[in-house]
Scaffold this motif. Structure first.
Motif, PDB file in Angstrom:
ATOM      1  N   SER A   1      24.041 -36.320  32.234  1.00 46.31           N
ATOM      2  CA  SER A   1      23.250 -34.999  32.361  1.00 46.31           C
ATOM      3  C   SER A   1      24.054 -33.775  31.660  1.00 46.31           C
ATOM      4  N   VAL A   2      25.339 -33.619  32.147  1.00 44.45           N
ATOM      5  CA  VAL A   2      26.037 -32.674  31.429  1.00 44.45           C
ATOM      6  C   VAL A   2      26.473 -32.589  30.131  1.00 44.45           C
ATOM      7  N   VAL A   3      26.500 -34.017  29.686  1.00 45.57           N
ATOM      8  CA  VAL A   3      26.744 -34.189  28.010  1.00 45.57           C
ATOM      9  C   VAL A   3      25.619 -33.833  27.299  1.00 45.57           C
ATOM     10  N   LYS A   4      24.225 -34.274  28.051  1.00 47.73           N
ATOM     11  CA  LYS A   4      23.000 -34.015  27.279  1.00 47.73           C
ATOM     12  C   LYS A   4      22.715 -32.306  27.199  1.00 47.73           C
ATOM     13  N   LYS A   5      23.244 -31.759  28.273  1.00 44.14           N
ATOM     14  CA  LYS A   5      22.966 -30.232  28.215  1.00 44.14           C
ATOM     15  C   LYS A   5      23.734 -29.743  27.188  1.00 44.14           C
ATOM     16  N   ALA A   6      25.032 -30.194  26.975  1.00 42.68           N
ATOM     17  CA  ALA A   6      25.863 -29.589  25.816  1.00 42.68           C
ATOM     18  C   ALA A   6      25.193 -29.975  24.382  1.00 42.68           C
ATOM     19  N   TYR A   7      24.733 -31.337  24.206  1.00 39.67           N
ATOM     20  CA  TYR A   7      24.060 -31.617  23.125  1.00 39.67           C
ATOM     21  C   TYR A   7      22.763 -30.843  22.721  1.00 39.67           C
ATOM     22  N   ASP A   8      22.070 -30.541  24.030  1.00 37.76           N
ATOM     23  CA  ASP A   8      20.726 -29.850  23.821  1.00 37.76           C
ATOM     24  C   ASP A   8      20.988 -28.319  23.372  1.00 37.76           C
ATOM     25  N   GLN A   9      22.302 -28.112  23.813  1.00 36.13           N
ATOM     26  CA  GLN A   9      22.485 -26.430  23.075  1.00 36.13           C
ATOM     27  C   GLN A   9      23.119 -26.368  22.010  1.00 36.13           C
ATOM     28  N   GLY A  10      23.181 -27.482  21.227  1.00 35.78           N
ATOM     29  CA  GLY A  10      23.472 -27.584  19.744  1.00 35.78           C
ATOM     30  C   GLY A  10      25.023 -27.705  19.586  1.00 35.78           C
ATOM     31  N   ILE A  11      25.741 -28.155  20.571  1.00 34.63           N
ATOM     32  CA  ILE A  11      27.344 -28.264  20.376  1.00 34.63           C
ATOM     33  C   ILE A  11      27.278 -29.992  20.242  1.00 34.63           C
ATOM     34  N   PRO A  12      27.887 -30.215  19.099  1.00 31.53           N
ATOM     35  CA  PRO A  12      28.356 -31.444  18.768  1.00 31.53           C
ATOM     36  C   PRO A  12      29.124 -31.974  20.043  1.00 31.53           C
ATOM     37  N   VAL A  13      28.587 -33.327  20.384  1.00 29.71           N
ATOM     38  CA  VAL A  13      29.485 -33.957  21.421  1.00 29.71           C
ATOM     39  C   VAL A  13      29.958 -35.303  20.903  1.00 29.71           C
ATOM     40  N   LEU A  14      31.642 -35.476  20.924  1.00 30.19           N
ATOM     41  CA  LEU A  14      32.184 -37.035  20.407  1.00 30.19           C
ATOM     42  C   LEU A  14      32.623 -37.545  21.816  1.00 30.19           C
ATOM     43  N   VAL A  15      31.919 -38.614  22.208  1.00 29.02           N
ATOM     44  CA  VAL A  15      32.188 -39.607  23.226  1.00 29.02           C
ATOM     45  C   VAL A  15      33.101 -40.490  22.989  1.00 29.02           C
ATOM     46  N   LEU A  16      34.168 -40.393  23.698  1.00 21.12           N
ATOM     47  CA  LEU A  16      35.325 -41.565  23.346  1.00 21.12           C
ATOM     48  C   LEU A  16      35.590 -42.573  24.521  1.00 21.12           C
ATOM     49  N   ASP A  17      35.478 -43.880  24.098  1.00 21.26           N
ATOM     50  CA  ASP A  17      35.951 -44.760  24.800  1.00 21.26           C
ATOM     51  C   ASP A  17      34.623 -45.380  25.694  1.00 21.26           C
ATOM     52  N   ARG A  18      34.575 -44.521  26.724  1.00 20.53           N
ATOM     53  CA  ARG A  18      33.527 -44.888  27.692  1.00 20.53           C
ATOM     54  C   ARG A  18      32.277 -44.132  27.419  1.00 20.53           C
ATOM     55  N   LYS A  19      31.040 -44.788  27.589  1.00 18.68           N
ATOM     56  CA  LYS A  19      29.860 -44.422  27.202  1.00 18.68           C
ATOM     57  C   LYS A  19      29.037 -43.445  28.193  1.00 18.68           C
ATOM     58  N   VAL A  20      28.419 -42.654  28.118  1.00 18.37           N
ATOM     59  CA  VAL A  20      27.063 -42.245  28.857  1.00 18.37           C
ATOM     60  C   VAL A  20      25.893 -43.067  28.695  1.00 18.37           C
ATOM     61  N   ASP A  21      25.004 -42.632  29.419  1.00 16.38           N
ATOM     62  CA  ASP A  21      23.671 -43.302  29.342  1.00 16.38           C
ATOM     63  C   ASP A  21      22.714 -42.702  28.281  1.00 16.38           C
ATOM     64  N   GLY A  22      21.741 -43.179  27.596  1.00 20.35           N
ATOM     65  CA  GLY A  22      21.147 -42.753  26.504  1.00 20.35           C
ATOM     66  C   GLY A  22      21.794 -42.459  25.211  1.00 20.35           C
ATOM     67  N   ASP A  23      21.208 -41.494  24.464  1.00 13.92           N
ATOM     68  CA  ASP A  23      21.789 -41.243  23.004  1.00 13.92           C
ATOM     69  C   ASP A  23      21.825 -39.727  22.751  1.00 13.92           C
ATOM     70  N   ALA A  24      22.063 -38.906  23.887  1.00 11.59           N
ATOM     71  CA  ALA A  24      22.164 -37.560  23.660  1.00 11.59           C
ATOM     72  C   ALA A  24      23.368 -37.201  23.527  1.00 11.59           C
ATOM     73  N   TYR A  25      24.187 -37.324  22.282  1.00  7.55           N
ATOM     74  CA  TYR A  25      25.415 -37.118  21.831  1.00  7.55           C
ATOM     75  C   TYR A  25      25.684 -37.279  20.398  1.00  7.55           C
ATOM     76  N   THR A  26      26.593 -36.642  19.782  1.00  7.79           N
ATOM     77  CA  THR A  26      26.567 -36.674  18.335  1.00  7.79           C
ATOM     78  C   THR A  26      27.431 -38.143  17.835  1.00  7.79           C
ATOM     79  N   SER A  27      28.415 -38.665  18.295  1.00 10.98           N
ATOM     80  CA  SER A  27      28.976 -39.741  18.150  1.00 10.98           C
ATOM     81  C   SER A  27      29.742 -40.360  19.217  1.00 10.98           C
ATOM     82  N   PHE A  28      29.581 -41.744  19.486  1.00  6.09           N
ATOM     83  CA  PHE A  28      30.666 -42.574  20.028  1.00  6.09           C
ATOM     84  C   PHE A  28      31.678 -43.074  19.211  1.00  6.09           C
TER      85      PHE A  28
END
Length: 337
Positions: free
Chosen positions: A123-150
């Motif tokens: 949820s908090v990763v999606k919140k960042a992404y929805d605010q227009g902040i690029p999000v890079l997820v490293l090594d461990r994933k989150v649910d869904g695809d609301a991030y810029t790059s894994f």
């Protein structure tokens, strides 16, 4: 490295250890990646900009995660536009959510995160992404695809490779083994276990006992001790990371099974890491799982400085380490350091 923030905001966050650095490098784009009016374009200010990056680490109790932060810090040192602030969640999902929320309040330009567990951090990763902040997820994933790059290696594949190593080299005639798993809610724990089961399929190898050891050495020793008492006929141990494997080695020695084959994952190229453990004979084999720290900084530069795009998934290469190549690979990975 410094502890300053941009925009004159003070970093007064209880329980959060922030370290600032500067750094650099690049990447490509693909369908589903940040593009057009997405976070990458919105955040980019070009070479003349200054950028604050928040790095949210799941914990610093694992040597792998310490190395990941170090790799980010080192790569960031060559990009003068970057300041990186680090936070350690200490294996606490709520703490990590709070730390990311604080980063958002401070209006960071990009978030790098290695989530403690997937679902609680989604949820908090999606919140960042929805605010227009690029999000890079490293090594461990989150649910869904609301991030810029894994960014990470293929955990199913590395588990599969480990299973195939058991099948081809350690127990070609089949046998009984026990397995140490990581933190249950983290995606690599499930993916490595799934891959391992695929790797030993049809081999006559039976997993007679498993236990969660949360990626930690001490807990790995405790759980391996219990597994070996419950299954004294176990012929080998698969551990989903090297620290738990080192703990299992101590448990095996205490159980009078000093020669028990043990295989781990991580392969850190440091004196206390898995490559040296293989070279010394404490582990039968390990698999290098890159931290992705340098790649994350490269992606950040691409997005923020170069106004480019990055792939939705950046898969890093892994490598089998045995006694035959441990010394050579260790030297190779430490060239110039």
């Amino acid at each position: 490295m410094s502890t300053t923030t941009r925009r004159g905001l003070a970093l007064a966050v209880a329980g959060v250890a922030f370290v600032a650095t500067a750094c650099g490098t690049t990447h490509e784009n693909a369908p589903g990646a940040s593009s057009g009016a997405g976070p990458a374009t919105q955040a980019c200010k070009g070479p003349g900009g200054k950028f604050t990056i928040g790095m949210s680490q799941a914990n610093l109790g694992e040597p792998y995660r310490v190395r990941m932060d170090d790799d980010i810090r080192t790569a960031a040192a060559s990009i003068p536009q970057f300041t990186v602030n680090f936070a350690d969640a200490a294996q606490d999902n709520s703490k990590q959510v709070e730390q990311v929320s604080t980063f958002l309040t401070q209006k960071i330009d990009l978030l790098i995160i290695s989530p403690n567990e997937a679902t609680p951090l989604t949820s908090v990763v999606k919140k960042a992404y929805d605010q227009g902040i690029p999000v890079l997820v490293l090594d461990r994933k989150v649910d869904g695809d609301a991030y810029t790059s894994f960014i990470g290696a293929d955990n199913v594949d590395i588990g599969r490779q480990a299973g195939q190593y058991f099948k081809q080299h350690l127990l070609p005639q089949g046998g009984k083994i026990v397995e140490l798993k990581g933190l249950a809610g983290s995606t690599p724990a499930k993916e490595r276990a799934d891959g391992f089961n695929e790797g030993i399929a049809g081999s006559g190898i039976t997993i007679v006992g498993t236990a969660d050891a949360d990626w930690l050495r001490d807990k790995g020793q405790q759980q391996a001790d219990a597994l070996l008492k419950a299954h004294p006929d176990a012929q080998a141990i698969f551990s989903e990371n090297d620290p738990m494997a080192e703990g299992a080695r101590l448990a095996a020695q205490n159980a009078g099974k000093a020669a028990l084959p043990i295989v781990g994952i991580d392969g850190l190229p440091v004196p206390e890491g898995g490559i040296k453990a293989v070279e010394a004979g404490r582990l039968s084999a390990t698999f290098i799982y890159p931290t992705g720290g340098a790649e994350a900084v490269a992606a950040a530069k691409k997005l923020l400085v170069d106004c480019g795009q990055v792939q939705k998934t950046q898969t890093l290469q892994t490598r089998l380490i045995t006694k035959d190549n441990a010394a050579q690979v260790y030297a190779e990975l430490n060239q110039g350091s």
